[in-house]
Design a protein around this motif. Structure first.
Motif, short mmCIF file in Angstrom:
data_model
loop_
_atom_site.label_atom_id
_atom_site.label_comp_id
_atom_site.label_asym_id
_atom_site.label_seq_id
_atom_site.Cartn_x
_atom_site.Cartn_y
_atom_site.Cartn_z
N PRO A 51 -10.54 65.66 -12.03
CA PRO A 51 -10.51 64.68 -10.94
C PRO A 51 -9.40 63.64 -11.13
CG PRO A 51 -12.33 64.22 -12.42
CD PRO A 51 -11.75 65.53 -12.86
N SER A 52 -8.97 63.09 -10.01
CA SER A 52 -7.98 62.00 -10.03
C SER A 52 -8.69 60.67 -10.23
CB SER A 52 -7.23 61.97 -8.70
OG SER A 52 -8.10 61.49 -7.69
N LEU A 53 -7.89 59.63 -10.49
CA LEU A 53 -8.48 58.30 -10.68
C LEU A 53 -9.15 57.78 -9.42
CD1 LEU A 53 -6.02 56.40 -13.04
CD2 LEU A 53 -7.98 57.87 -13.56
N HIS A 54 -8.68 58.19 -8.25
CA HIS A 54 -9.37 57.75 -7.03
C HIS A 54 -10.78 58.31 -6.97
CE1 HIS A 54 -5.37 56.86 -4.67
NE2 HIS A 54 -5.55 56.08 -5.72
N VAL A 81 -12.55 59.28 -9.64
CA VAL A 81 -13.28 58.59 -10.72
C VAL A 81 -13.81 57.25 -10.21
CG1 VAL A 81 -12.98 57.39 -12.94
CG2 VAL A 81 -12.03 59.71 -12.61
N GLU A 82 -12.95 56.53 -9.51
CA GLU A 82 -13.31 55.20 -9.00
C GLU A 82 -14.47 55.27 -8.00
OE1 GLU A 82 -9.93 53.17 -7.20
OE2 GLU A 82 -10.62 51.37 -8.26
#
Lengths: 74, 74
Positions: free
Chosen positions: A46-49, A51-52
């Protein structure tokens, strides 16, 4: 353990602590059920977006979802 | 601050603490120079595999790169 596996294991643990189903977390984070399942098994990247969004729904500090100490090392 | 911005600010801080240039970190983490610059400015949305590579080269715990306390809040 790779970072994606640590993250996935922590997401699953915190989700269960919150009494949430995979389905409800997927819906609230606007992710496909199967994709979130893959994340929890450490099989996705997954990307940080993403994750957020997951951390927000779980009301968790994102940093805490990357802590190795929360999950036993293999 | 969004997670990607927190991460980017921490990467820049730790890189400078290590005395590394953007170029040397990019090369060692096998990332394009311009992409890594965008990550440090919080303008990119890196995946966990990329986060892991950067943390490895910086010899940093990945979780530490997501800590808000390391960077002043705006």
């Amino acid at each position: 353990m790779h970072l994606a596996e640590i993250f996935g294991a922590n997401v699953r643990r915190v989700r269960l602590e919150r009494g949430m189903t995979l389905e409800s977390l997927a819906t609230e984070a606007d992710l496909a059920y199967s994709y979130l399942g893959g994340i929890e098994r450490g099989q996705r990247n997954p990307s940080l977006h993403v994750v957020e969004r997951i951390a927000h729904v779980l009301e968790s500090d994102p940093a805490a979802l990357f802590c190795r100490t929360q999950t036993p090392e293999k």
